[in-house]
Scaffold this motif. Structure first.
Motif, PDB file in Angstrom:
ATOM      1  N   THR A  67       0.800  -1.014  -0.163  1.00 22.36           N
ATOM      2  CA  THR A  67       0.097  -0.006  -0.133  1.00 22.36           C
ATOM      3  C   THR A  67       0.856   1.335  -0.209  1.00 22.36           C
ATOM      4  O   THR A  67       0.391   2.460  -0.346  1.00 22.36           O
ATOM      5  CB  THR A  67      -0.898   0.105   1.241  1.00 22.36           C
ATOM      6  OG1 THR A  67      -0.048  -0.008   2.482  1.00 22.36           O
ATOM      7  CG2 THR A  67      -1.926  -1.190   1.261  1.00 22.36           C
ATOM      8  N   ARG A  68       2.042   1.200   0.570  1.00 28.62           N
ATOM      9  CA  ARG A  68       2.932   2.240   0.514  1.00 28.62           C
ATOM     10  C   ARG A  68       3.420   2.758  -0.730  1.00 28.62           C
ATOM     11  O   ARG A  68       4.359   1.944  -1.443  1.00 28.62           O
ATOM     12  CB  ARG A  68       4.092   2.113   1.436  1.00 28.62           C
ATOM     13  CG  ARG A  68       5.231   3.072   1.607  1.00 28.62           C
ATOM     14  CD  ARG A  68       6.417   2.687   2.163  1.00 28.62           C
ATOM     15  NE  ARG A  68       7.559   3.424   2.187  1.00 28.62           N
ATOM     16  CZ  ARG A  68       8.895   3.206   2.362  1.00 28.62           C
ATOM     17  NH1 ARG A  68       9.185   2.038   2.602  1.00 28.62           N
ATOM     18  NH2 ARG A  68       9.615   4.314   2.327  1.00 28.62           N
ATOM     19  N   GLU A  69       3.430   3.730  -1.543  1.00 28.55           N
ATOM     20  CA  GLU A  69       3.767   4.161  -2.956  1.00 28.55           C
ATOM     21  C   GLU A  69       4.085   2.977  -3.688  1.00 28.55           C
ATOM     22  O   GLU A  69       4.857   2.676  -4.238  1.00 28.55           O
ATOM     23  CB  GLU A  69       5.140   4.700  -2.624  1.00 28.55           C
ATOM     24  CG  GLU A  69       5.130   6.102  -1.743  1.00 28.55           C
ATOM     25  CD  GLU A  69       6.553   6.843  -1.338  1.00 28.55           C
ATOM     26  OE1 GLU A  69       6.698   7.708  -2.365  1.00 28.55           O
ATOM     27  OE2 GLU A  69       6.921   6.342  -0.286  1.00 28.55           O
ATOM     28  N   PRO A  70       2.852   2.296  -4.101  1.00 28.92           N
ATOM     29  CA  PRO A  70       2.892   1.316  -5.247  1.00 28.92           C
ATOM     30  C   PRO A  70       3.701   1.625  -6.359  1.00 28.92           C
ATOM     31  O   PRO A  70       4.222   0.610  -6.844  1.00 28.92           O
ATOM     32  CB  PRO A  70       1.485   0.930  -5.204  1.00 28.92           C
ATOM     33  CG  PRO A  70       0.797   2.048  -4.751  1.00 28.92           C
ATOM     34  CD  PRO A  70       1.397   2.670  -3.783  1.00 28.92           C
ATOM     35  N   THR A  76       3.089  -5.962  -3.777  1.00 33.84           N
ATOM     36  CA  THR A  76       3.196  -7.307  -3.031  1.00 33.84           C
ATOM     37  C   THR A  76       3.376  -6.808  -1.503  1.00 33.84           C
ATOM     38  O   THR A  76       4.138  -6.012  -1.232  1.00 33.84           O
ATOM     39  CB  THR A  76       4.633  -7.967  -3.703  1.00 33.84           C
ATOM     40  OG1 THR A  76       4.379  -8.249  -4.933  1.00 33.84           O
ATOM     41  CG2 THR A  76       4.689  -9.267  -2.924  1.00 33.84           C
ATOM     42  N   THR A  77       2.768  -7.470  -0.909  1.00 38.48           N
ATOM     43  CA  THR A  77       2.880  -6.969   0.693  1.00 38.48           C
ATOM     44  C   THR A  77       4.258  -7.949   1.237  1.00 38.48           C
ATOM     45  O   THR A  77       4.658  -8.767   0.685  1.00 38.48           O
ATOM     46  CB  THR A  77       1.608  -7.367   1.267  1.00 38.48           C
ATOM     47  OG1 THR A  77       1.437  -9.111   1.310  1.00 38.48           O
ATOM     48  CG2 THR A  77       0.459  -7.128   0.686  1.00 38.48           C
ATOM     49  N   LEU A  78       4.509  -7.434   2.637  1.00 39.86           N
ATOM     50  CA  LEU A  78       5.507  -8.074   3.195  1.00 39.86           C
ATOM     51  C   LEU A  78       5.391  -9.521   3.495  1.00 39.86           C
ATOM     52  O   LEU A  78       6.137 -10.286   3.375  1.00 39.86           O
ATOM     53  CB  LEU A  78       6.010  -7.139   4.590  1.00 39.86           C
ATOM     54  CG  LEU A  78       7.333  -7.731   5.171  1.00 39.86           C
ATOM     55  CD1 LEU A  78       8.365  -7.730   4.253  1.00 39.86           C
ATOM     56  CD2 LEU A  78       7.516  -6.892   6.280  1.00 39.86           C
ATOM     57  N   PRO A  79       3.979  -9.774   3.822  1.00 36.51           N
ATOM     58  CA  PRO A  79       3.814 -11.134   4.335  1.00 36.51           C
ATOM     59  C   PRO A  79       3.763 -12.087   2.950  1.00 36.51           C
ATOM     60  O   PRO A  79       4.368 -13.280   3.125  1.00 36.51           O
ATOM     61  CB  PRO A  79       2.313 -11.336   4.925  1.00 36.51           C
ATOM     62  CG  PRO A  79       2.272 -10.072   5.589  1.00 36.51           C
ATOM     63  CD  PRO A  79       2.949  -8.994   4.537  1.00 36.51           C
ATOM     64  N   LEU A 220      15.112  -4.334  -8.266  1.00 36.89           N
ATOM     65  CA  LEU A 220      14.499  -5.702  -8.973  1.00 36.89           C
ATOM     66  C   LEU A 220      13.028  -5.827  -8.503  1.00 36.89           C
ATOM     67  O   LEU A 220      12.633  -7.173  -8.582  1.00 36.89           O
ATOM     68  CB  LEU A 220      15.375  -6.817  -8.781  1.00 36.89           C
ATOM     69  CG  LEU A 220      16.728  -6.881  -9.412  1.00 36.89           C
ATOM     70  CD1 LEU A 220      17.557  -8.216  -9.286  1.00 36.89           C
ATOM     71  CD2 LEU A 220      16.743  -6.506 -10.835  1.00 36.89           C
ATOM     72  N   GLY A 221      12.679  -5.007  -7.740  1.00 37.96           N
ATOM     73  CA  GLY A 221      11.576  -5.102  -6.924  1.00 37.96           C
ATOM     74  C   GLY A 221      11.369  -6.244  -5.953  1.00 37.96           C
ATOM     75  O   GLY A 221      12.618  -6.406  -5.356  1.00 37.96           O
ATOM     76  N   THR A 222      10.501  -6.963  -5.494  1.00 36.68           N
ATOM     77  CA  THR A 222      10.481  -7.704  -4.354  1.00 36.68           C
ATOM     78  C   THR A 222      11.482  -8.915  -4.746  1.00 36.68           C
ATOM     79  O   THR A 222      11.569  -9.962  -3.961  1.00 36.68           O
ATOM     80  CB  THR A 222       9.183  -8.049  -3.899  1.00 36.68           C
ATOM     81  OG1 THR A 222       8.442  -8.682  -5.039  1.00 36.68           O
ATOM     82  CG2 THR A 222       8.543  -6.929  -3.165  1.00 36.68           C
TER      83      THR A 222
END
Length: 252
Positions: A67-70, A76-79, A220-222
């Motif tokens: 949700t933070r600055e997508p 993608t969420t941290l979980p 590289l993103g997540t």
């Protein structure tokens, strides 16, 4: 000339040995012995299951991933990141220990908790805020509680420990976390979801971690977390393979 049936399973015919190992043809007996030695070394490597652990550390505001600055950090969420990394780590025989905090001291304490061996309290009594150590004769044929604790800690201690850390904003400010990583001697890979050098903010160009990191992955993103995991797995597997091969060659 016969062709190898399966390079992956190390099944091959005697006549194809030159192709596989780049040497002149050996006599039947010597070839069979060499083949048995190679299979034995391969079996030793494949049967070895070292206790390998990675501390997956995320710094401030990364709990808001998704949700933070997508536009910068993605959706993608941290979980979801932790789940993806953990599932891949299971295939690689690596234990993931995830941790996220918005507090500098909590990250330092987390690193310390995986480095320090708990001190045994055996033989110590505490009264009114002071501690005294009672000396007791220990028979020479018995093991003290302290020695038992030490042996248990040795058994529990992983063969390999490394860190994947995204310090987030602490990248540019935290000498304390840098010092904690150096104090624990854990090798680490620094990960950033975005390319911090392309953000147009000069303060993001400096990292207190990069000069001590084994490697830095950014932009590289997540997927950068998975890339870091694959790096450690490959590094450890290569080290184990080389060590096992060297040990086998010196014993034959």
């Amino acid at each position: 000339m016969d062709c190898p049936r399966s390079l992956n399973s190390l099944e091959y015919t005697g006549a194809s040995a030159d192709l596989l190992f780049g040497r002149e043809h050996e006599s039947s007996n010597s070839f069979n012995r060499a083949h048995e030695n190679r299979i034995r070394r391969y079996s030793e490597i494949m049967s070895t299951k070292p206790n390998r652990k990675i501390l997956l550390i995320n710094g401030p505001n990364l709990n808001l991933l998704g949700t933070r600055e997508p536009g910068i950090y993605g959706t993608t969420t941290l979980p979801q990141v932790i789940d993806t990394v953990t599932k891949r780590a299971q295939d690689l025989n690596i234990t993931i220990v995830p941790f996220q905090s918005n507090h500098e001291g909590a990250i330092i304490d987390f690193l310390h908790s995986h480095f320090l061996v708990p001190t045994s309290t055996a033989g110590t009594t505490t009264t009114a805020g002071s501690s005294t150590t009672s000396e007791k004769a220990v028979p020479t044929n018995t093991i003290s509680d302290a020695e038992k604790d030490e042996e248990e800690q040795k058994e529990k201690k992983p063969d390999k420990v490394a860190v994947i850390i995204n310090p987030a904003a602490y990248t540019h400010t935290s000498v304390a976390i840098r010092d904690a990583l150096l104090a624990t001697s854990f090798p680490f890979v620094e990960v950033h979801i975005s390319n911090v050098h392309a953000r147009g903010e000069s303060f993001r160009n400096h990292s207190y971690f990069s000069d001590k990191a084994t490697g830095v992955i950014m932009g590289l993103g997540t997927f950068g977390y998975v890339a870091a995991l694959e790096f450690w797995a490959n590094k450890w597997d290569t080290t184990t393979t080389n060590h096992t091969s060297t040990s086998a060659s010196t014993s034959t």
